[in-house]
Design an enzyme around this catalytic site. Structure first.
Site, short mmCIF file in Angstrom:
data_model
loop_
_atom_site.label_atom_id
_atom_site.label_comp_id
_atom_site.label_asym_id
_atom_site.label_seq_id
_atom_site.Cartn_x
_atom_site.Cartn_y
_atom_site.Cartn_z
N GLY B 91 99.61 1.21 40.46
CA GLY B 91 100.05 2.37 39.68
C GLY B 91 99.38 3.62 40.21
O GLY B 91 98.38 3.56 40.93
N VAL B 98 95.60 3.29 40.85
CA VAL B 98 95.00 2.03 40.42
C VAL B 98 95.43 0.93 41.38
O VAL B 98 96.61 0.82 41.71
CB VAL B 98 95.42 1.66 38.99
CG1 VAL B 98 94.79 0.33 38.58
CG2 VAL B 98 95.01 2.74 38.02
N LYS B 115 90.20 1.66 39.96
CA LYS B 115 90.81 2.97 39.76
C LYS B 115 90.10 3.99 40.63
O LYS B 115 88.92 4.25 40.44
CB LYS B 115 90.70 3.36 38.28
CG LYS B 115 91.36 4.67 37.94
CD LYS B 115 91.47 4.82 36.43
CE LYS B 115 92.33 6.03 36.07
NZ LYS B 115 92.74 6.00 34.67
N GLU B 164 88.06 -4.96 34.41
CA GLU B 164 88.69 -6.26 34.26
C GLU B 164 90.19 -6.08 34.51
O GLU B 164 90.79 -5.14 34.00
CB GLU B 164 88.44 -6.73 32.82
CG GLU B 164 88.88 -8.12 32.52
CD GLU B 164 88.70 -8.42 31.01
OE1 GLU B 164 89.25 -9.40 30.54
OE2 GLU B 164 87.99 -7.65 30.32
N ASP B 208 91.89 8.75 25.37
CA ASP B 208 93.17 8.69 26.07
C ASP B 208 93.94 7.44 25.65
O ASP B 208 94.42 6.68 26.49
CB ASP B 208 92.94 8.72 27.59
CG ASP B 208 94.23 9.02 28.36
OD1 ASP B 208 95.19 9.52 27.75
OD2 ASP B 208 94.26 8.74 29.57
N LYS B 210 96.96 5.44 24.60
CA LYS B 210 98.41 5.56 24.78
C LYS B 210 98.93 4.18 25.14
O LYS B 210 98.15 3.31 25.55
CB LYS B 210 98.71 6.57 25.88
CG LYS B 210 98.08 6.20 27.20
CD LYS B 210 98.30 7.28 28.24
CE LYS B 210 97.60 6.89 29.53
NZ LYS B 210 97.67 7.95 30.53
N PRO B 211 100.21 3.96 25.01
CA PRO B 211 100.74 2.61 25.24
C PRO B 211 100.37 2.08 26.62
O PRO B 211 100.06 0.90 26.76
CB PRO B 211 102.25 2.80 25.13
CG PRO B 211 102.42 4.00 24.28
CD PRO B 211 101.27 4.89 24.59
N ASP B 226 90.53 1.37 30.18
CA ASP B 226 90.04 2.73 30.43
C ASP B 226 89.09 3.30 29.40
O ASP B 226 88.97 4.52 29.26
CB ASP B 226 91.21 3.72 30.57
CG ASP B 226 91.75 3.72 31.98
OD1 ASP B 226 91.28 2.89 32.77
OD2 ASP B 226 92.62 4.54 32.27
#
Lengths: 193, 881
Positions: B91, B98, B115, B164, B208, B210-211, B226
């Site tokens: 991503g 990432v 990341k 992880e 942060d 979020k879905p 995160d």
């Protein structure tokens, strides 16, 4: 190219190109591209974060940084913005193409890493298709393509575009309306057919 | 297509574009002739033009800077970072990329997520912070939290974090794909809450949520990713109160960020409560509380800080579109939302109504103290709901909800979400600009150029909010402008030039919104600033003088307006010479003043001079030419030169429609004036549809409570009165009275006009006593505001006299009528229709009074049988007998 893109060089290149030196264009492209990248990634020494991220801002900033405005004619300015807008087109379209390719070749479930300011737009135009359409338009109306690049990819206003192209704002408005209508039609056709 | 052919098509297309309706159709017929290909081409282009909407009117979807700087990150796939081997990218986005990596120095291969922070985001301090905080982060051990394992930096010096590796899908996709009903979604969400609670106990705020940061594994276990990363990227966010930089905003996700995060204020556990509220909202309803995806950053900020989300039970009935994962558009319908929750739309709405609405909205309150005091409380309340116990959350009262943003003024009816959004643009821009201006100060070589850009931009945005320019916007733009005002002084303290532009623009906007006090104030300040900046003659000083004059004119201070216009005109002539569009504007404005004062000759001269200049400078097809034509026509109209006036009105209307489109306010003005003329010529049936079209345009573009609407309403009311449709007329006039009083104040001439019309309505209906009351109110106002021989005063006075006749109060009636008659006679001469009409009314009076001889004389005058030339003094004498 790191620090060589100082404003004397670029100004010189602009003037040279305007004077008919075709080779200057490639060098200009590289210099502008490097500068855009540097600005975008905030690499400049002593730079504070907090830049606006729109194309317009980037292009304007690159211009201010690269060109000695006391030495250039408006025509040079026009060339600069033309180049920068074309660059923005290429950068954004290439990116869109790569994303498409990645999607097709994917196969693995990707953890979409949804960052805040990554490309998104509710009704985003498919840039790849748009680019193809622009390439077709180039065949019979290259001035319209320059105009679209300046307005859409360079983010210039009607007035700025008029200034850069050396025509009246009314002309830009008319031409923009025409190009938009044509492109919209072609885009609709390509997506429905 | 061949170039020649295209050039032809293009020219014809552009010509066709300038025509409308049948005219356009005729044009196409004419130019295409037998060439059916050409016809099809033109028609398809024209319809494409009409359908294009906002196509390409926004910048390309991709953020140019993000793309460019991503380019700068060299791909790491296949490389080693410390003990990790990078397998593939999974991503990427604004903060970096990432990667899936494996730790392969051990016997068993541990899969990790790696990341890498993007160039430009990364700093040395970030790594130091990481080292100091990693103990805490690593100590958070919870089945629903993905652990932070390690960190380091790449060869190029880019920091990376190792977490992880979780294989799973984002929370909302998991719920939708498995068609989880509400209860299951709430249970899953509660385990997320529990994880966040544990982190909060360890003094770690996520920032942060979020879905995309909550993955659900194949076993149905949610895992938060995160944790702590956002803070590592931005340690300052928690420590002080200031505006966040774009970089910082990039770290959060506006859709899920709390108002305090968007504003860069202190971020606490309450911010996570808010983000969880957004998540819950989306999980339950399939919609997000706000649509931000189309907005620039600063507009997002203000939306989050001010817009009130719909109730979950309401929003599930909405059809909408969201950006899909592939960049396309995903349709959300009540049916699709319900289906994904194994419910019907109706059932879903019922299940959400009440408790769940209250719980979600409590988590989403703008002010942190008004939210749940902890994540635990939110989770508990959800448990209460699941188990049928009373919940702690109560509905917010509307009074508070409308809240801060609108506190200083009354807003007409319901506030549309779009209007709120729109208002937001203004304040947002000012914020943004102030921020940028501050940053620019350090870069002297760019400051000047930047300032111009800043101002131009702001002006453009504000102009778009202007109901005249930005067609069809809601009036509650006002809210945003008002809200912005107190900040101007401090934001631009060191940049008076920008301050002046902003005050000028805001002043103009206030004026167009009908808020004259505020407009006057802002423009006066702009004028002062500009006089200080530029000294003597300057185009911007003239512009400000003119704008201020317009405000004075609009509020009825004609003397004040005239002084300002005069000064502006003189200055413009000195700067530009006689032939300049701005000079024409000044002339036009002065014409307005002369006309208001009743000096028609001077007014006509000014208008015609202005018209000539405009035709010369702007060409025949320009909105200002239409404006000038209209103004001259009003003079001709007043003088009863109907044919000439009608012709000019028609010409003006045609230009306006052509240049501005059919729904522009100036088209409404033209329509209205033409209707008045038809009305005066007793073509009532023809006038009515024009009035109605004008009124519809005004309401739509100006908002229900705008002064421009008053004119349309009043005229239609008078027409309806004339057609004896009294109840319709009365309703309209009451509305008009209300608006006029609100806009201009109780003692304004505009209010007097409405009273006069109400009086005429009642008189025609037969309620003379009430009519008289209205006329008295009219005169009470006009006496203090206008000269005694002003047409409006004369009309009102005559009508008051007529009412007195009907009330058998002859002495008073005589006084009024004779005064009016004499004034009218002096002003318009013996043959004027009003003079003749007044004579008839005087005859009626004397008849009723039992003085048939005097009456007869006036009757003869009113029938044009007697010459009235010398009547005036004699009449006065007769009256005194």
């Amino acid at each position: 190219m790191s620090e060589s893109a100082d404003n004397t060089d670029v100004t010189q290149l602009l003037i040279a190109w305007n004077g008919g030196e075709v080779g200057a264009r490639d060098q200009l492209l590289r210099a502008v591209y490097e500068e855009l990248r540097r600005i975008a990634s905030g690499q400049l020494v002593g730079e504070k974060p907090g830049h606006t991220l729109q194309a317009t801002a980037l292009v304007n900033e690159a211009y201010l940084r690269l060109v000695d405005q006391t030495r250039v004619h408006w025509r040079n300015r026009a060339h600069f913005f033309g180049i920068a807008a074309q660059l923005m087109r290429r950068i954004l379209v290439d990116y869109a193409r790569r994303r498409q390719a990645a999607k097709r070749g994917g196969g693995v479930t990707i953890v979409e890493f949804e960052d805040s300011l990554t490309p998104r737009s509710r009704r985003s135009v498919d840039l790849v298709v748009l680019d193809d359409i622009l390439t077709r338009l180039e065949e019979f109306d290259s001035r319209a393509v320059r105009l679209v690049e300046l307005r859409y990819f360079g983010g210039l206003t009607i007035e700025e575009t008029a200034e850069v192209l050396g025509v009246s704002p009314a002309t830009v408005k008319r031409e923009w309306a025409t190009a938009r209508a044509w492109m919209h039609r072609e885009l609709t056709r390509s997506s429905s057919g | 297509m061949k170039k020649d052919r295209w050039d032809e098509v293009k020219d014809l297309f552009q010509l066709a574009l300038e025509r409308r309706g049948e005219e356009r159709q005729d044009f196409i017929e004419e130019v295409s002739g037998d060439d059916s290909t050409l016809r099809v081409e033109l028609e398809s282009l024209l319809s494409s033009h009409d359908e294009a909407g906002t196509f390409m009117s926004r910048p390309p979807g991709a953020d140019a800077a993000a793309v460019l700087s991503l380019e700068a990150d060299a791909p790491l796939v296949g490389k080693r970072l410390g003990p990790y081997r990078v397998v593939r990218r999974v991503g990427r986005g604004g903060t970096g990329s990432v990667y899936l990596a494996v730790r392969d120095d051990d016997e068993f291969q541990l899969r990790v997520a790696l990341k890498v922070i993007r160039r430009g985001m990364a700093t040395d301090e970030m790594l130091q912070r990481f080292r100091s905080e990693r103990q805490i982060l690593a100590s958070i051990d919870h089945p629903n939290i993905a652990r932070l394992l390690d960190g380091g930096s790449t060869e190029d010096g880019l920091p990376y974090f190792v977490m992880e590796y979780i294989e799973g899908e984002p929370l909302h996709h998991y719920c939708d794909n498995n068609r989880l009903p509400l209860r299951d979604r709430i249970r899953l969400f509660r385990s997320v809450c529990d994880a966040v609670r544990l982190a909060h106990q360890n003094l770690v705020v996520h920032r942060d949520l979020k879905p995309g940061n909550i993955l659900v594994t194949a076993d149905g276990v949610p895992k938060l990713l995160d944790f702590g990363i956002a803070k590592l990227l931005n340690p300052e966010l928690s420590s002080d109160t200031r505006e966040p930089t774009v970089m910082e905003l990039r770290v959060m996700t506006p859709e899920y960020a709390s108002p305090e995060q968007m504003q860069g204020k202190a971020v606490t556990t309450a911010s996570d409560v808010y983000s969880l509220g957004v998540l819950l909202y989306e999980l339950l309803t399939g919609h997000r509380p706000y649509t931000l995806s189309d907005l620039p950053l600063h507009e997002m900020e203000l939306t989050v800080c001010t817009a009130e989300p719909d109730r979950p039970s309401d929003v599930v009935e909405v059809h909408s579109e969201e950006p899909g994962r592939d960049g396309g558009v995903r349709e959300i319908s009540p049916e699709s939302v319900a289906r994904a929750r194994q419910a019907t739309p109706e059932r879903l709405r019922r299940e959400l109504g009440g408790d769940l609405d209250n719980i979600v909205l409590k988590a989403l309150r703008k002010e942190p103290p008004r939210r749940y005091s902890s994540v635990e409380k939110l989770a508990d309340d959800l448990a209460n709901h699941l188990e049928g116990r009373p919940v702690a959350a109560q509905p917010d009262t509307f009074g508070y909800r409308a809240g801060k943003f609108l506190r200083r003024h009354r807003v007409p009816t319901a506030i549309a979400a779009t209007a709120m959004l729109f208002g937001i643009v203004l304040t947002g821009t000012i914020f943004l600009q102030s921020r940028r201006v501050a940053a620019e100060r350090d870069r002297a070589e760019h400051a000047a150029a930047e300032a111009v850009a800043v101002s131009a931009f702001l002006q453009e945005v504000l102009a778009a909010a202007d109901p005249i320019e930005g067609l069809g916007r809601d009036v509650s733009v006002l809210a945003a402008v008002e809200d912005a005002v107190p900040r101007i002084g401090t934001s631009f303290a060191e940049n008076p030039e920008i301050e002046a532009v902003i005050r000028y623009t805001i002043g103009k906007t206030f004026a167009r919104l009908g808020r004259f006090d505020e407009a006057d104030e802002q423009l006066r300040q702009a004028l002062t600033l500009r006089r200080q900046l530029f000294g003597g003659d300057h185009a911007e000083i003239a512009e400000t003088l003119n704008a201020l004059g317009e405000v004075r004119y609009d509020r009825g201070d004609f003397d004040g307006a005239e002084r300002l216009y005069d000064e502006a005109l003189a200055m413009r002539r000195r700067i530009f010479g006689a032939q300049h569009a701005d000079v024409a504007t000044s002339l036009d404005n002065l014409g307005n003043i002369y006309q208001e004062r009743g000096d028609e000759e001077a007014a006509e001269q000014a208008y015609r001079d202005g018209l000539a200049i405009r035709r010369e400078v702007l060409g025949p097809d320009h909105r200002d030419v239409a404006g000038s034509l209209n103004n001259v026509a009003t003079i001709l109209h007043d003088r009863d030169e109907y044919d000439a006036a009608e012709e000019m009105y028609m010409e003006s209307l045609a230009i306006s429609r052509r240049v501005l489109g059919d729904t522009h306010p100036e088209v409404a003005t033209s329509l209205n004036n033409l209707a008045v003329l038809l009305h005066d010529r007793d073509k009532l049936e023809e006038a009515e549809p024009l009035y109605r079209e004008a009124l519809a345009i005004s309401r739509r573009t100006l908002g229900a409570q705008h002064p421009g609407v008053v004119v349309s309403i009043s005229n239609l009311a008078v027409l309806l009165t004339g057609m004896k449709r009294f109840p319709e007329a009365e309703e309209l006039l009451s509305e008009s009275l209300e608006i006029s009083t609100a806009v201009w104040g109780e003692g304004a001439v505009q209010v007097a006009y409405v009273y006069r019309q109400l009086g005429s309505l009642e008189f025609d209906r037969g309620d003379v006593a009430l009519a008289f009351e209205h006329y008295e109110r009219t005169m009470a106002i006009l006496d203090t505001k206008l000269p005694t021989d002003h047409p409006e005063v004369v009309y009102a006075l005559a009508r008051k006299g007529r009412a007195l006749t009907a009330l058998d109060r002859y002495i008073e009636g005589e006084e009024c009528l004779l005064k009016a008659y004499n004034a009218a006679f002096k002003r318009w001469g013996p043959e004027d229709v009003d003079v003749l009409e007044f004579a008839g009314w005087i005859a009626d009076l004397y008849d009723a009074w039992g003085r048939p001889q005097v009456a007869e004389g006036y009757r003869a005058i009113s029938h044009g049988e007697a010459v009235a030339a010398t009547a005036s003094p004699v009449v006065t004498g007769a009256g005194q007998n």
